[in-house]
Scaffold this motif. Sequence first.
Motif, PDB file in Angstrom:
ATOM      1  N   UNK A 118      21.867 -34.711  32.851  1.00 61.16           N
ATOM      2  CA  UNK A 118      20.524 -35.016  32.381  1.00 61.16           C
ATOM      3  C   UNK A 118      19.673 -35.600  33.506  1.00 61.16           C
ATOM      4  N   UNK A 119      18.594 -34.878  33.835  1.00 57.28           N
ATOM      5  CA  UNK A 119      17.751 -35.313  34.954  1.00 57.28           C
ATOM      6  C   UNK A 119      17.174 -36.704  34.693  1.00 57.28           C
ATOM      7  N   UNK A 120      16.813 -36.928  33.451  1.00 55.11           N
ATOM      8  CA  UNK A 120      16.237 -38.223  33.094  1.00 55.11           C
ATOM      9  C   UNK A 120      17.206 -39.354  33.345  1.00 55.11           C
ATOM     10  N   UNK A 121      18.446 -39.141  32.958  1.00 52.03           N
ATOM     11  CA  UNK A 121      19.460 -40.178  33.167  1.00 52.03           C
ATOM     12  C   UNK A 121      19.752 -40.375  34.655  1.00 52.03           C
ATOM     13  N   UNK A 140      17.161 -45.269  39.790  1.00 51.37           N
ATOM     14  CA  UNK A 140      16.188 -46.366  39.806  1.00 51.37           C
ATOM     15  C   UNK A 140      16.902 -47.702  39.677  1.00 51.37           C
ATOM     16  N   UNK A 186      16.560 -50.618  27.654  1.00 57.91           N
ATOM     17  CA  UNK A 186      16.424 -50.320  29.082  1.00 57.91           C
ATOM     18  C   UNK A 186      16.802 -51.487  29.996  1.00 57.91           C
ATOM     19  N   UNK A 220      29.868 -35.508  28.525  1.00 59.19           N
ATOM     20  CA  UNK A 220      29.423 -34.185  28.067  1.00 59.19           C
ATOM     21  C   UNK A 220      28.677 -33.452  29.183  1.00 59.19           C
ATOM     22  N   UNK A 226      26.766 -41.912  26.422  1.00 58.84           N
ATOM     23  CA  UNK A 226      26.125 -42.408  25.190  1.00 58.84           C
ATOM     24  C   UNK A 226      27.132 -42.526  24.046  1.00 58.84           C
ATOM     25  N   UNK A 232      20.424 -51.654  30.038  1.00 55.81           N
ATOM     26  CA  UNK A 232      21.025 -50.537  30.783  1.00 55.81           C
ATOM     27  C   UNK A 232      20.970 -50.831  32.286  1.00 55.81           C
ATOM     28  N   UNK A 233      19.826 -51.295  32.730  1.00 57.51           N
ATOM     29  CA  UNK A 233      19.671 -51.633  34.159  1.00 57.51           C
ATOM     30  C   UNK A 233      20.693 -52.676  34.572  1.00 57.51           C
ATOM     31  N   UNK A 267      17.752 -39.945  37.152  1.00 52.51           N
ATOM     32  CA  UNK A 267      16.676 -40.705  37.768  1.00 52.51           C
ATOM     33  C   UNK A 267      16.754 -42.176  37.356  1.00 52.51           C
ATOM     34  N   UNK A 268      17.061 -42.393  36.109  1.00 49.73           N
ATOM     35  CA  UNK A 268      17.126 -43.759  35.591  1.00 49.73           C
ATOM     36  C   UNK A 268      18.218 -44.556  36.310  1.00 49.73           C
TER      37      UNK A 268
END
Lengths: 140, 763
Positions: free
Chosen positions: A15-18, A24, A118, A64, A93, A121-122, A20-21
């Motif tokens: 997942x690209x979003x994950x 970050x 969030x 996954x 997840x 998670x960080x 990047x997150x």
Amino acid sequence: MRSDKRKTIFLIEDNRGDIRLIQEALKSTAIDCEVVVARDGVEAMNYLQQDQNLRPDLILLDLNLPKKDGREVLAEIKADPRIRHIPVVVLTTSRNEEDITKSYDLHVNCYIAKSRNLPQLFKIIRGIEEFWLETATLPL
Amino acid sequence: MTQFNLEAQPINLTSLKQPSIHSLTQVQPHGVLLILEEASLTVLQASTNTTTLLQIAPDALVGKSIDEIFDSFQVDRFRAGLAEENLDFINPSRVWIRRNGDDYAVFDAVFHRNADGFLILELEPALTQENIPFLSFYHLAKASINQLEATSNLQDFCQIIVREVRKVTDFDRVMLYKFDNDGHGEVVAEEKVEEMEAYLGLHFPESDIPIPARKMFVSNWIRVIPNASAEPASLYPIHNPITQQPTNLTLSILRSPYVCHTEYLHNMGVSASLTISLMKDDKLWGLIACHHRTPKYVSYELRKACEFLGRVIFAEISTREETADYHYRMHLARVQSALIESMSEAGSFVDGLVQSDLNLLDLTDAKGAAVCFGGRWTTIGQTPSEEELNYLVQWLAKTVDDEVFYTNSLPLIYSDAERFKHVASGLLAIPISKRSYVLWFRPEVIQTVNWGGDPNHAYELRETGDRLCPRKSFELWKETVRLNSLPWKPVEVQATLELRKAIVNIVLRQAEELALLAQDLERSNAELKKFAYVASHDLQEPLNQVANYVQLLEMRYHDQLDQDATEFIDFAVEGVTLMQTLIDDVLIYSKVDLKGIEWQLVDSDTALNHALGSLRGRIAETNAQVTHDPMPHIVADGTQLMQLFQNLIANAIKFRSSEAPRIHVGVERQEEAWLFSVKDNGIGLDPKFSDRIFVIFQRLHTRDEYPGSGMGLAICKKIVECHRGRIWVESELDRGATFYFTIPVGGRDHSHAIGQKKNYLSH
């Protein structure tokens, strides 16, 4: 213990979003490390089985994955004597009991469920980085 | 009606022994009876009324040859006739006797031989010179036969017979009386003058026509009493001089009826009677009985005409009866096929048996019927209570191995049935399996039938002298048929056997279809579950992404956002968070199902404590006090039970009033189930919403007031229902609420609940 060598984290996540997150989150610490990304299981295994000098210090593994599932990737890593010493942290997840048990049966070093919050998670990702790259003593 | 009760009775009520008819020694006074020694035609005995009728004293007759009484022309005819085998050729003979000078008395003379070989001559006064008897006979036969041919129905047929007999005999009342299999009788047709009481449709106990009387009706097909109040004449001498015994007068026309009989005729206002026996296969099938209010003489020829009717026309009745049987069989066959058709069309075969126009009752002419299938009773008509039925079926299961069981005296073999004898003295049962039955019921016969004479308003029981009074005989008879129903006809039993076959076929077919359906259902259920899991899991990911990046925006660009932007971000996060909660709850809901339940003996105390444990934070925060009864061990799924407590207690805390929540978890043992309750002092709810709150996603409040998905109680309901229990709420606004739920003791229908496949027939 502090090594001069720049540390490498190998992130296996589709997942690209994950991606990047996580990047970050890792960027926001004082630790200087390189993040290498694989987007599926096959790509991940290809990278891991290449030149020994390029082997990462820590693997972050999603369960996954396309092409080759995270569980298979984990099993292959732990079955390969050349790379099985690299700590693998499952970051997913899923809070499924079965996934957790299965991962530890396959000798995962740590299983962590992603928080939905969030800041939380960080905190978790920084914690992983700090513990495995700074606190823990790893084989050479 | 007591006309037939001929029996005088030595006082021996218990054995009911009848005196023999041949010991009677009196004759009716309207005719003369002479007992002759056949070889010499010498008078041995004579009735004492000869003085009046012949103007010869009886003692003057005894010892005389009949040559001295009749003129030789007549006696020659007698001798010729007596030489023939069949006395019908001389019966009757018109004879005359000179009484005085030119005074001749004219008689119809009838001979018969009795069992002891004595010749008996009876002289009845010939009252008319007209030839009416022959014409009557002709008209009777012709009219009857013409009409009889036109009717196809036994009932109408009997009606025509009584009408015709009455037309030619002119009796006040003529009725046709039929004996049933068990000996009691029923008036099936009646013609009468208006003023007389109707007996049509009435039944009479067997004892009203006792066995000796029946024997007499068999040997003497026609009986006449022209005047019931006439003083009888005796015989002179009383005993037969040869045998020194009373002479057997069984076949005598003039023989006097029993006093009891005439007394009852008198009580009924009847002065004259004529009785014609109807014989079928050498058995007494029934009687044609005629009554007249005043003395009435019926000539020999007319009586013979009636007897002819009895014999010839009755042959037709037999045929009609067989036809009626045939029609009944056809009727049953029609009912049967109608039932089978509606069974195969109905969703459940039981509905098909009771809901169609022709139902189970029509198949056996029963008053009640019940079907037990899958542990459920369906009844129509008059049946014992469900509880009684359950015991009855248990008894049947132990007792009956055959494909059909029937009795018309159930209480005699199953004593509990005495309690419901008024609906079920008769039982016909077909087992579909060990626990599934179709049952038919018939009431006690005493309750079924209109009895002649009101048993509750019986005759005064007089035992004057040594006579048994008929009302007493009715009581005795009632005693003998107590706890009996009318018998089941073989054709009815056969019809139920065929129905049984059809039911078994249908049940087998439905079981097969059900098994297939269950398979399909299982498959689609499994797919749905997988879908729910995958969907909720895959839905969470993009949702997380939205949440994460919106939050990232806020974290990183906090300083650069104005108040609107911050607010918008809040709404976005709120929406996503709610969506996540909903997905989680749907996932939980989809996981609650029957097959997922792990039935075990669990301590509900532990489940409750776990639930309280997870609610610790909220309990502390709201200062809630939770108390509970001692909790039992029950058969349930521990995890689900915990979730149930947790949801209900969380609800009680959430919907609290201004006071600190006080919550009590109660439990009490009912007959079949544990009844749990969760009572609070919260805001309560309007009773009109008490059903709606259990429906998935139904909410009574805005999310601003009370957050949540509206799934909590739907999940509770599903958990309780998967345990085969019930959940409901009792509440009023501002008065708190009590949620109740039941869990069956022992996890009822346990094997079924865990989805074991069972043969449908093994219920």
